[in-house]
Write a protein that holds these residues in place. Structure first.
Motif, mmCIF file in Angstrom:
data_model
loop_
_atom_site.group_PDB
_atom_site.id
_atom_site.type_symbol
_atom_site.label_atom_id
_atom_site.label_comp_id
_atom_site.label_asym_id
_atom_site.label_seq_id
_atom_site.Cartn_x
_atom_site.Cartn_y
_atom_site.Cartn_z
ATOM 1 N N UNK A 1 39.964 22.160 45.448
ATOM 2 C CA UNK A 1 40.823 23.343 45.529
ATOM 3 C C UNK A 1 39.975 24.600 45.491
ATOM 4 N N UNK A 2 40.521 25.661 46.052
ATOM 5 C CA UNK A 2 39.907 26.992 45.985
ATOM 6 C C UNK A 2 41.032 28.002 45.789
ATOM 7 N N UNK A 3 41.019 28.650 44.640
ATOM 8 C CA UNK A 3 42.029 29.660 44.316
ATOM 9 C C UNK A 3 41.380 31.038 44.276
ATOM 10 N N UNK A 4 42.107 32.028 44.748
ATOM 11 C CA UNK A 4 41.736 33.430 44.586
ATOM 12 C C UNK A 4 42.880 34.069 43.814
ATOM 13 N N UNK A 5 42.574 34.478 42.585
ATOM 14 C CA UNK A 5 43.580 35.031 41.679
ATOM 15 C C UNK A 5 43.230 36.497 41.451
ATOM 16 N N UNK A 6 44.175 37.385 41.736
ATOM 17 C CA UNK A 6 43.932 38.824 41.620
ATOM 18 C C UNK A 6 44.937 39.415 40.656
ATOM 19 N N UNK A 7 44.451 40.144 39.652
ATOM 20 C CA UNK A 7 45.382 40.768 38.704
ATOM 21 C C UNK A 7 45.771 42.169 39.172
ATOM 22 N N UNK A 8 46.590 42.861 38.380
ATOM 23 C CA UNK A 8 47.101 44.179 38.736
ATOM 24 C C UNK A 8 46.039 45.265 38.775
ATOM 25 N N UNK A 9 44.853 44.993 38.240
ATOM 26 C CA UNK A 9 43.731 45.934 38.294
ATOM 27 C C UNK A 9 42.757 45.583 39.406
ATOM 28 N N UNK A 10 43.143 44.686 40.279
ATOM 29 C CA UNK A 10 42.321 44.205 41.400
ATOM 30 C C UNK A 10 41.113 43.387 40.945
ATOM 31 N N UNK A 11 41.147 42.897 39.712
ATOM 32 C CA UNK A 11 40.104 41.984 39.235
ATOM 33 C C UNK A 11 40.369 40.613 39.848
ATOM 34 N N UNK A 12 39.340 40.034 40.481
ATOM 35 C CA UNK A 12 39.492 38.776 41.208
ATOM 36 C C UNK A 12 38.778 37.644 40.477
ATOM 37 N N UNK A 13 39.490 36.524 40.342
ATOM 38 C CA UNK A 13 38.898 35.280 39.848
ATOM 39 C C UNK A 13 38.822 34.321 41.037
ATOM 40 N N UNK A 14 37.642 33.800 41.304
ATOM 41 C CA UNK A 14 37.437 32.839 42.381
ATOM 42 C C UNK A 14 37.242 31.477 41.708
ATOM 43 N N UNK A 15 38.219 30.595 41.852
ATOM 44 C CA UNK A 15 38.223 29.327 41.126
ATOM 45 C C UNK A 15 38.110 28.170 42.112
ATOM 46 N N UNK A 16 37.097 27.333 41.901
ATOM 47 C CA UNK A 16 36.915 26.144 42.730
ATOM 48 C C UNK A 16 36.806 24.932 41.823
ATOM 49 N N UNK A 17 37.288 23.802 42.297
ATOM 50 C CA UNK A 17 37.188 22.596 41.488
ATOM 51 C C UNK A 17 37.603 21.367 42.257
ATOM 52 N N UNK A 18 37.307 20.235 41.658
ATOM 53 C CA UNK A 18 37.659 18.944 42.227
ATOM 54 C C UNK A 18 39.129 18.649 41.979
ATOM 55 N N UNK A 19 39.825 18.223 43.002
ATOM 56 C CA UNK A 19 41.203 17.789 42.841
ATOM 57 C C UNK A 19 42.113 18.828 42.211
ATOM 58 N N UNK A 20 43.240 18.343 41.695
ATOM 59 C CA UNK A 20 44.210 19.177 40.982
ATOM 60 C C UNK A 20 44.709 18.389 39.781
ATOM 61 N N UNK A 21 44.817 19.031 38.656
ATOM 62 C CA UNK A 21 45.256 18.408 37.396
ATOM 63 C C UNK A 21 44.650 17.011 37.196
ATOM 64 N N UNK A 22 43.361 16.894 37.481
ATOM 65 C CA UNK A 22 42.662 15.633 37.275
ATOM 66 C C UNK A 22 42.922 14.563 38.326
ATOM 67 N N UNK A 23 43.577 14.910 39.401
ATOM 68 C CA UNK A 23 43.909 13.936 40.443
ATOM 69 C C UNK A 23 43.409 14.390 41.801
#
Length: 131
Positions: free
Chosen positions: A54-76
């Protein structure tokens, strides 16, 4: 849209997302806003496909970005046959009461073809913050 004479495309995953604010775990006075998100994936292609990462781009109300990558989803790493669905719930924490998420799942079809399934943008919002 496919007609009876047109075969389904081999690589196609439909994704829907819904978010909710978790007030019991949030501490707004400390800039700690917790959200759950519910994801549903459905293989509308003609070949089985497995979610690898998975690859997530999470942006908060201050335009702070979290770039999250990982294997699978919820351990699957679910394998979806044509017509099959998979759903899961996960969460994230923001420093603001509003934000957005989008991204992609990296998939491998039964024929070895690798492709990305786009996760459409969705809103994270504390109730009554947006008008």
């Amino acid at each position: 849209m496919n007609t009876p004479d047109t075969p389904a495309p081999p690589y196609r995953i439909e994704i829907s997302a819904r978010a909710e604010y978790i007030a019991a775990q949030s501490r707004p006075d400390e800039g700690h806003y917790v959200f759950a998100y519910h994801i549903s994936l459905r293989n509308t292609g003609s070949l089985p496909a497995q979610l690898i990462s998975r690859h997530w781009i999470i942006t908060d109300g201050n335009s702070k970005v979290q770039d999250v990558r990982g294997k699978g989803v919820v351990g699957e790493q679910p394998l979806l046959a044509p017509g099959e669905s998979f759903g899961y719930t996960s969460g994230c924490v923001l420093e603001t009461p509003v934000g957005t998420m989008h991204g992609s799942y990296q998939m491998v079809a039964a024929d070895g073809h690798r492709f990305d399934a786009a996760i459409p943008p969705f809103m994270l919002a504390m109730p009554h913050v947006l008008h």
